[in-house]
Design a protein around this motif. Structure first.
Motif, PDB file in Angstrom:
ATOM      1  N   ASN A  94     -11.253   1.999 -13.208  1.00 50.63           N
ATOM      2  CA  ASN A  94     -10.537   2.017 -11.937  1.00 50.63           C
ATOM      3  C   ASN A  94      -9.729   3.226 -11.850  1.00 50.63           C
ATOM      4  OD1 ASN A  94     -10.205  -0.832 -12.990  1.00 50.63           O
ATOM      5  ND2 ASN A  94     -10.964  -0.898 -10.979  1.00 50.63           N
ATOM      6  N   ALA A  95      -9.714   3.917 -10.755  1.00 47.36           N
ATOM      7  CA  ALA A  95      -8.686   5.166 -10.485  1.00 47.36           C
ATOM      8  C   ALA A  95      -7.296   4.413 -10.400  1.00 47.36           C
ATOM      9  CB  ALA A  95      -9.138   5.812  -9.437  1.00 47.36           C
ATOM     10  N   ARG A  96      -6.296   5.027 -10.885  1.00 46.12           N
ATOM     11  CA  ARG A  96      -5.001   4.868 -10.424  1.00 46.12           C
ATOM     12  C   ARG A  96      -4.437   5.867  -9.645  1.00 46.12           C
ATOM     13  NH1 ARG A  96      -0.173   1.605 -13.849  1.00 46.12           N
ATOM     14  NH2 ARG A  96       1.266   1.632 -11.983  1.00 46.12           N
ATOM     15  N   GLY A  97      -4.153   5.718  -8.282  1.00 42.46           N
ATOM     16  CA  GLY A  97      -3.543   6.571  -7.479  1.00 42.46           C
ATOM     17  C   GLY A  97      -2.018   6.518  -7.732  1.00 42.46           C
ATOM     18  N   HIS A 100       0.511   1.534  -6.297  1.00 39.52           N
ATOM     19  CA  HIS A 100       0.968   0.450  -5.343  1.00 39.52           C
ATOM     20  C   HIS A 100       0.549  -0.543  -4.942  1.00 39.52           C
ATOM     21  CE1 HIS A 100       4.651   3.171  -5.463  1.00 39.52           C
ATOM     22  NE2 HIS A 100       5.018   2.308  -4.467  1.00 39.52           N
ATOM     23  N   MET A 118      -4.693   9.224 -11.866  1.00 37.89           N
ATOM     24  CA  MET A 118      -4.788  10.666 -11.100  1.00 37.89           C
ATOM     25  C   MET A 118      -3.539  11.584 -10.878  1.00 37.89           C
ATOM     26  SD  MET A 118      -8.134  10.851 -10.433  1.00 37.89           S
ATOM     27  CE  MET A 118      -8.299  11.874  -9.008  1.00 37.89           C
ATOM     28  N   GLY A 137      -6.620  13.354  -5.137  1.00 39.84           N
ATOM     29  CA  GLY A 137      -6.693  11.824  -5.167  1.00 39.84           C
ATOM     30  C   GLY A 137      -5.402  11.350  -5.859  1.00 39.84           C
ATOM     31  N   THR A 160       4.393   3.874   5.565  1.00 38.89           N
ATOM     32  CA  THR A 160       5.846   4.234   5.795  1.00 38.89           C
ATOM     33  C   THR A 160       6.380   4.396   4.009  1.00 38.89           C
ATOM     34  OG1 THR A 160       6.339   1.878   5.227  1.00 38.89           O
ATOM     35  CG2 THR A 160       6.665   2.654   7.619  1.00 38.89           C
ATOM     36  N   CYS A 161       5.715   3.695   3.188  1.00 38.29           N
ATOM     37  CA  CYS A 161       6.615   4.070   1.795  1.00 38.29           C
ATOM     38  C   CYS A 161       6.037   5.349   1.129  1.00 38.29           C
ATOM     39  CB  CYS A 161       6.003   2.929   1.074  1.00 38.29           C
ATOM     40  SG  CYS A 161       6.523   3.315  -0.916  1.00 38.29           S
ATOM     41  N   VAL A 164       3.574   5.380  -1.853  1.00 34.50           N
ATOM     42  CA  VAL A 164       2.048   4.910  -1.935  1.00 34.50           C
ATOM     43  C   VAL A 164       1.190   6.112  -2.059  1.00 34.50           C
ATOM     44  CG1 VAL A 164       0.409   4.125  -0.343  1.00 34.50           C
ATOM     45  CG2 VAL A 164       2.693   2.993  -0.720  1.00 34.50           C
ATOM     46  N   LEU A 171      -8.621   2.626   1.898  1.00 34.52           N
ATOM     47  CA  LEU A 171      -8.807   1.255   2.346  1.00 34.52           C
ATOM     48  C   LEU A 171      -8.255   0.703   3.678  1.00 34.52           C
ATOM     49  CD1 LEU A 171      -7.720  -0.107  -1.105  1.00 34.52           C
ATOM     50  CD2 LEU A 171      -9.872  -0.692  -0.091  1.00 34.52           C
ATOM     51  N   PRO A 220     -12.456   2.467  -3.556  1.00 31.45           N
ATOM     52  CA  PRO A 220     -12.519   2.185  -4.772  1.00 31.45           C
ATOM     53  C   PRO A 220     -13.618   1.478  -5.378  1.00 31.45           C
ATOM     54  CG  PRO A 220     -10.345   1.271  -3.485  1.00 31.45           C
ATOM     55  CD  PRO A 220     -11.484   1.766  -2.746  1.00 31.45           C
ATOM     56  N   ILE A 224     -14.388   7.734  -7.579  1.00 32.31           N
ATOM     57  CA  ILE A 224     -12.957   8.258  -7.689  1.00 32.31           C
ATOM     58  C   ILE A 224     -12.791   9.667  -6.978  1.00 32.31           C
ATOM     59  CG2 ILE A 224     -11.368   9.021  -9.260  1.00 32.31           C
ATOM     60  CD1 ILE A 224     -12.393   7.381 -11.523  1.00 32.31           C
ATOM     61  N   TYR A 458      -6.063  -8.017   5.650  1.00 33.49           N
ATOM     62  CA  TYR A 458      -6.033  -6.407   5.441  1.00 33.49           C
ATOM     63  C   TYR A 458      -6.196  -6.327   4.029  1.00 33.49           C
ATOM     64  CZ  TYR A 458      -4.136  -1.719   5.874  1.00 33.49           C
ATOM     65  OH  TYR A 458      -3.851  -0.415   5.744  1.00 33.49           O
TER      66      TYR A 458
HETATM   67  C1  LIG Z   1       6.362  -0.223  -0.901  1.00 33.94           C
HETATM   68  C2  LIG Z   1       4.941  -0.512  -0.152  1.00 33.94           C
HETATM   69  C3  LIG Z   1       4.760  -0.048   1.126  1.00 33.94           C
HETATM   70  C4  LIG Z   1       3.540  -0.300   1.753  1.00 33.94           C
HETATM   71  N1  LIG Z   1       3.305   0.537   3.043  1.00 33.94           N
HETATM   72  C5  LIG Z   1       2.120   0.327   3.675  1.00 33.94           C
HETATM   73  C6  LIG Z   1       1.915   0.812   5.075  1.00 33.94           C
HETATM   74  O1  LIG Z   1       3.131   1.067   5.688  1.00 33.94           O
HETATM   75  N2  LIG Z   1       0.853   0.719   5.895  1.00 33.94           N
HETATM   76  C7  LIG Z   1      -0.239   0.221   5.031  1.00 33.94           C
HETATM   77  O2  LIG Z   1      -1.257   0.195   5.554  1.00 33.94           O
HETATM   78  N3  LIG Z   1       0.000  -0.082   3.677  1.00 33.94           N
HETATM   79  C8  LIG Z   1       1.123  -0.263   3.103  1.00 33.94           C
HETATM   80  N4  LIG Z   1       1.063  -0.611   1.698  1.00 33.94           N
HETATM   81  C9  LIG Z   1      -0.024  -1.018   0.932  1.00 33.94           C
HETATM   82  C10 LIG Z   1      -0.841   0.235   0.417  1.00 33.94           C
HETATM   83  O3  LIG Z   1      -1.481   0.958   1.319  1.00 33.94           O
HETATM   84  C11 LIG Z   1      -1.718  -0.270  -0.936  1.00 33.94           C
HETATM   85  O4  LIG Z   1      -1.248  -0.795  -1.610  1.00 33.94           O
HETATM   86  C12 LIG Z   1      -2.600   0.826  -1.412  1.00 33.94           C
HETATM   87  O5  LIG Z   1      -3.695   0.546  -1.625  1.00 33.94           O
HETATM   88  C13 LIG Z   1      -1.654   1.588  -2.647  1.00 33.94           C
HETATM   89  O6  LIG Z   1      -2.388   2.796  -2.890  1.00 33.94           O
HETATM   90  P1  LIG Z   1      -2.151   3.394  -4.301  1.00 33.94           P
HETATM   91  O7  LIG Z   1      -2.725   4.380  -4.572  1.00 33.94           O
HETATM   92  O8  LIG Z   1      -0.415   3.735  -4.047  1.00 33.94           O
HETATM   93  O9  LIG Z   1      -2.118   2.283  -5.129  1.00 33.94           O
HETATM   94  P2  LIG Z   1      -3.297   1.968  -6.378  1.00 33.94           P
HETATM   95  O10 LIG Z   1      -2.752   0.904  -7.183  1.00 33.94           O
HETATM   96  O11 LIG Z   1      -3.208   3.383  -7.385  1.00 33.94           O
HETATM   97  O12 LIG Z   1      -4.650   2.045  -5.721  1.00 33.94           O
HETATM   98  C14 LIG Z   1      -4.894   0.946  -4.949  1.00 33.94           C
HETATM   99  C15 LIG Z   1      -6.876   0.961  -5.092  1.00 33.94           C
HETATM  100  O13 LIG Z   1      -7.160   2.000  -4.525  1.00 33.94           O
HETATM  101  C16 LIG Z   1      -7.788   2.870  -5.697  1.00 33.94           C
HETATM  102  N5  LIG Z   1      -7.632   4.367  -5.861  1.00 33.94           N
HETATM  103  C17 LIG Z   1      -6.393   4.948  -5.929  1.00 33.94           C
HETATM  104  N6  LIG Z   1      -6.662   6.309  -5.775  1.00 33.94           N
HETATM  105  C18 LIG Z   1      -7.711   6.554  -5.663  1.00 33.94           C
HETATM  106  C19 LIG Z   1      -8.587   7.614  -5.889  1.00 33.94           C
HETATM  107  N7  LIG Z   1      -8.203   8.855  -5.843  1.00 33.94           N
HETATM  108  N8  LIG Z   1     -10.149   7.258  -5.627  1.00 33.94           N
HETATM  109  C20 LIG Z   1     -10.539   6.185  -5.582  1.00 33.94           C
HETATM  110  N9  LIG Z   1      -9.919   4.927  -5.487  1.00 33.94           N
HETATM  111  C21 LIG Z   1      -8.507   5.116  -5.623  1.00 33.94           C
HETATM  112  C22 LIG Z   1      -7.366   2.134  -6.973  1.00 33.94           C
HETATM  113  O14 LIG Z   1      -8.353   2.191  -8.093  1.00 33.94           O
HETATM  114  C23 LIG Z   1      -7.005   0.738  -6.480  1.00 33.94           C
HETATM  115  O15 LIG Z   1      -8.282  -0.089  -6.360  1.00 33.94           O
HETATM  116  C24 LIG Z   1       2.512  -0.450   1.076  1.00 33.94           C
HETATM  117  C25 LIG Z   1       2.614  -0.753  -0.251  1.00 33.94           C
HETATM  118  C26 LIG Z   1       3.896  -0.839  -0.731  1.00 33.94           C
HETATM  119  C27 LIG Z   1       3.830  -1.263  -2.323  1.00 33.94           C
END
Ligand SMILES: Cc1cc2nc3c(=O)[nH]c(=O)nc-3n(C[C@H](O)[C@H](O)[C@H](O)COP(=O)(O)OP(=O)(O)OC[C@H]3O[C@@H](n4cnc5c(N)ncnc54)[C@H](O)[C@@H]3O)c2cc1C
Length: 506
Positions: A94-97, A100, A118, A137, A160-161, A164, A171, A220, A224, A458
């Protein structure tokens, strides 16, 4: 029993290694896999390393999983070598972005995965000649917005956050500008992605177009992404920010007010972002949003007919802001910039979502049920260490960019025809088995108070209590069958797996 053990051991017995004592299987698998990573010079963090604990922490502390290994790539070759080794040794990747995910799916959603962190891929560059933002990424939304603005006064629609990361556009990716400019996934023009065979591939409409389609909505499960190319728009400097609070309403009055907002929303122009938020005591709510590229006088003309039908607001704010200040306001932060590496904020919560289609608007009956639940169960939950909120964001209505049917085939995003997206969220102040199950029960009850047959959910608000089958139906709807065909083509052995990932077609 003996036969089952032998079948399980077969992949290991086939390796050119010495016999493996049963009790050492886990260690053996790790050392062979780690040897493979070492041959590729991949920077790795093992459980015995001091940074492992910090790097393996989920943002949502409710869900802790222990990876087999974490890699911290600095080059494309490192990611490619990791995926190849994982494929060779049967380890899930799994990739970690930004980390969140609501369900900690970047950690695999179970123990024993390799997590490709990442964070070193955080570059954000606006390319003047193409108009694309080239984004690593491992970048985060706040830094993307600030850097694009500083470099060229350009913008992308997103959530907004600020912390993220790039799971968000993979997604979906909703923000208060999305009715005007679309979801973040809609801004993806092309990607560079490491697929399950470890190859780096360009995916754009005219080259690996089916891979691009799959990555845009279910990324995901397909690879990646090392670099996103986003189309951009000029950052709007005249945005009307508004908010109206309504308090002390009865359940019937709150439901009636919501229905009036819904009627207005069904024909609202795309420049209007709108959401209804409630928390704490139940039937008080806030109606807030942003109106893009317009004057305050135009906003007043648009909004007055709605306001005249609603109860008297207990307070209101309407003012003009630029793009960056509007993002800061909705983030509830003082700056958009977040650490590019070493991010360490955490919280503990359970959340889920409910998506309604434009063809099935909410009824007075369902909103009475919803506000009744808020009024009767909400105060107790808040008082017992489960502060909660619900945000009901408007996606569709009028000429919303999200529901543009021309976009239906351009991504695998599952809910093009959305009217409302409810986010139902409870923070858990002190995590115990009792508070955990209370939070799950409370949020599930909220969902049930308003959910109708056919409503969806969602994927970016991933609910880990959904079964694999439930998640596929609720998150991807009519796109799921084609996604399974794409999975069969691009990752038939499910190198990229988590509890709600796409299954390959049989
Ligand atoms: C405080 C907060 C506020 C939020 N606000 C909103 C909002 O306003 N609108 C909204 O639509 N969503 C919102 N979200 C939800 C957010 O969009 C999802 O949780 C999102 O998937 C987080 O992405 P991440 O990369 O931070 O998380 P991660 O946990 O790193 O990744 C989420 C998923 O994406 C995959 N992934 C990450 N990076 C990559 C990459 N480079 N290539 C392939 N796969 C990857 C990971 O493997 C995992 O399956 C919010 C979440 C939080 C916690």
């Amino acid at each position: 029993m003996l036969r089952a053990t032998l079948v399980a051991l077969l992949p290991l017995l086939l390796q050119p290694v010495s016999a493996v004592p049963l009790e050492n299987l886990h260690t053996r698998q790790q050392s062979t896999f780690v040897d493979c990573l070492s041959k590729g010079n991949v920077p790795i963090v093992l459980a015995s390393d001091t940074s492992f604990n910090q790097l393996s922490q989920p943002y949502n502390q409710r869900l802790k999983y222990t990876p087999l290994t974490i890699t911290l790539p600095t080059t494309i070759d490192h990611i490619s070598a990791t995926v190849k080794c994982a494929g060779q040794y049967g380890v899930r990747v799994n990739a970690r972005g930004g980390g969140h995910s609501y369900s900690a799916q970047a950690l695999g959603g179970e123990n024993g995965h390799v997590v490709v962190d990442m964070q070193n891929f955080h570059d954000v560059v606006y390319n003047q000649s193409t108009g694309y933002a080239e984004v690593g990424g491992g970048a985060r939304l706040g830094n993307i917005a600030q850097k694009l603005y500083d470099q060229a006064k350009r913008a992308i629609p997103h959530g907004t956050c600020p912390a993220v990361g790039m799971g968000h556009p993979s997604l979906g990716g909703f923000g208060i500008s999305s009715r005007n400019w679309g979801l973040m996934v809609d801004s993806i023009a092309k990607v560079e992605v490491i697929t399950a065979d470890g190859a780096l591939r360009l995916a754009k409409p005219s080259w690996n177009g089916d891979l691009l389609w799959a990555v845009k909505g279910a990324g995901p499960s397909f690879g990646i992404v090392t670099k996103f190319y986003f189309s951009t728009v000029p950052a709007t400097e005249t945005i009307v920010n508004y908010s109206y609070s309504f308090s002390g309403l009865s359940v019937d009055n709150a439901a009636d007010a919501f229905l009036k907002i819904q009627t207005f929303a069904q024909t609202a122009p795309k420049e209007l972002g709108l959401g209804v938020s409630l928390w704490g005591s139940g039937t008080s709510f806030e109606l807030s949003g942003a109106y893009y590229g317009k004057t305050q006088a135009e906003f007043n003309t648009l909004f007055q007919p709605l306001l005249s039908q609603l109860p008297q607001p207990s307070s209101s704010t309407v003012n003009m802001k630029g793009w960056i200040d509007t993002l800061i306001r909705f983030a509830g932060a003082s700056t958009l910039s977040v650490p590019e590496t070493g991010y360490s904020e955490r919280t503990t919560f359970f959340a889920k979502s409910l998506v309604t289609s434009q063809s099935s608007p909410l009824t007075l009956e369902s909103m009475k049920s919803f506000f009744n639940y808020a009024a009767t169960k909400g105060p107790d939950a808040a008082n017992q260490g489960l502060p909660w909120f619900v945000i009901i964001n408007l996606y569709g209505g009028g000429d919303s960019a999200i529901t543009n049917s021309a976009l239906l085939d351009q991504s695998s995003y599952g809910h093009r025809d959305t009217l409302w997206n409810f986010q139902l969220y409870a923070t858990i102040n002190s995590l115990t088995p009792t508070s955990n199950s209370s939070a799950v029960d409370f949020v599930n009850g909220f969902d049930q108070s308003v959910r109708r047959t056919g409503d969806g959910a969602y994927v970016n608000y991933a609910d880990p209590t959904l079964s694999r089958d439930e998640s596929h139906t609720l998150y991807y709807g009519g796109q799921y069958t084609k996604l399974t065909e794409m999975k069969k083509k691009w990752d038939p052995k499910q190198v990229f797996w988590y509890p709600q990932s796409i299954d390959p077609a049989a």
